[in-house]
Design an enzyme around this catalytic site. Sequence first.
Site, PDB file in Angstrom:
ATOM      1  N   CYS A  93      32.177  36.317  29.665  1.00 24.74           N
ATOM      2  CA  CYS A  93      32.262  35.848  28.283  1.00 24.74           C
ATOM      3  C   CYS A  93      32.490  34.345  28.365  1.00 24.74           C
ATOM      4  O   CYS A  93      32.344  33.767  29.457  1.00 24.74           O
ATOM      5  CB  CYS A  93      33.317  36.596  27.475  1.00 24.74           C
ATOM      6  SG  CYS A  93      35.023  36.336  27.965  1.00 24.74           S
ATOM      7  N   THR A 122      35.166  32.197  28.111  1.00 25.67           N
ATOM      8  CA  THR A 122      36.263  31.800  29.003  1.00 25.67           C
ATOM      9  C   THR A 122      36.524  32.815  30.102  1.00 25.67           C
ATOM     10  O   THR A 122      37.254  32.516  31.055  1.00 25.67           O
ATOM     11  CB  THR A 122      37.577  31.662  28.218  1.00 25.67           C
ATOM     12  OG1 THR A 122      37.904  32.954  27.672  1.00 25.67           O
ATOM     13  CG2 THR A 122      37.453  30.640  27.093  1.00 25.67           C
ATOM     14  N   HIS A 145      48.399  43.834  50.886  1.00 21.30           N
ATOM     15  CA  HIS A 145      47.715  43.750  49.583  1.00 21.30           C
ATOM     16  C   HIS A 145      47.487  45.131  48.992  1.00 21.30           C
ATOM     17  O   HIS A 145      47.479  45.293  47.774  1.00 21.30           O
ATOM     18  CB  HIS A 145      46.400  42.984  49.735  1.00 21.30           C
ATOM     19  CG  HIS A 145      46.607  41.593  50.248  1.00 21.30           C
ATOM     20  ND1 HIS A 145      47.302  40.642  49.531  1.00 21.30           N
ATOM     21  CD2 HIS A 145      46.253  41.011  51.421  1.00 21.30           C
ATOM     22  CE1 HIS A 145      47.356  39.520  50.245  1.00 21.30           C
ATOM     23  NE2 HIS A 145      46.729  39.722  51.394  1.00 21.30           N
ATOM     24  N   ASP A 157      29.365  39.181  26.527  1.00 18.00           N
ATOM     25  CA  ASP A 157      29.157  38.918  25.104  1.00 18.00           C
ATOM     26  C   ASP A 157      28.037  37.882  24.995  1.00 18.00           C
ATOM     27  O   ASP A 157      27.361  37.560  25.988  1.00 18.00           O
ATOM     28  CB  ASP A 157      30.472  38.529  24.411  1.00 18.00           C
ATOM     29  CG  ASP A 157      30.972  37.143  24.801  1.00 18.00           C
ATOM     30  OD1 ASP A 157      30.350  36.492  25.680  1.00 18.00           O
ATOM     31  OD2 ASP A 157      31.989  36.712  24.231  1.00 18.00           O
ATOM     32  N   HIS A 196      42.316  39.904  48.451  1.00 19.98           N
ATOM     33  CA  HIS A 196      43.729  40.166  48.166  1.00 19.98           C
ATOM     34  C   HIS A 196      43.950  41.135  47.001  1.00 19.98           C
ATOM     35  O   HIS A 196      44.897  41.911  47.031  1.00 19.98           O
ATOM     36  CB  HIS A 196      44.451  38.852  47.852  1.00 19.98           C
ATOM     37  CG  HIS A 196      44.631  37.974  49.053  1.00 19.98           C
ATOM     38  ND1 HIS A 196      45.337  36.795  49.028  1.00 19.98           N
ATOM     39  CD2 HIS A 196      44.179  38.110  50.342  1.00 19.98           C
ATOM     40  CE1 HIS A 196      45.333  36.240  50.237  1.00 19.98           C
ATOM     41  NE2 HIS A 196      44.612  37.014  51.049  1.00 19.98           N
TER      42      HIS A 196
END
Length: 143
Positions: free
Chosen positions: A65, A67, A133, A8, A98
């Site tokens: 973005c 955060t 995993h 964004d 992982h």
Amino acid sequence: MKLGIGSDHAGFAYKGKLIALLRKKGYEVVDFGTDSPASVDYPDIAHPLAKAVENGTVDAGIALCGTGNGMALTLNKHQGIRAGLAWNSEIARLVKAHNNANVLVMPARFISYAMATRIVNTWLTTAFEGARHERRISKIPCA
Ligand code: RB5
């Protein structure tokens, strides 16, 4: 390897620099926008990127973005997506080793550009460990 990348407005500046860096390293990069620093809604970028990873148009994706959470939340609505948020090199290593994240998500407003390059390089060069995993990630999609 063909990468899709999207952001964004909050990740726009880092995205442009990362595209140039990745192309210089020899990666084919498809830019899913945004195309300017003007305010946009991250789902409008995340959904097309997720679909491209799911259908194999690109091998993997990178999303940014402010955060990282808006991108990660949206990307992970797609059953074939494992979008993992990384804000340092060790988390970038683990999200591939992982979780085998097929989309790397970064919080552009909370990391330096230098850190973003370290995160991307680590995620690209780390191998998935498989074994236990593999069993765990196979249980992620809901029925
Ligand atoms: C944009 O202001 C911001 O909300 C967005 O970049 C992101 O952080 C949302 O999760």
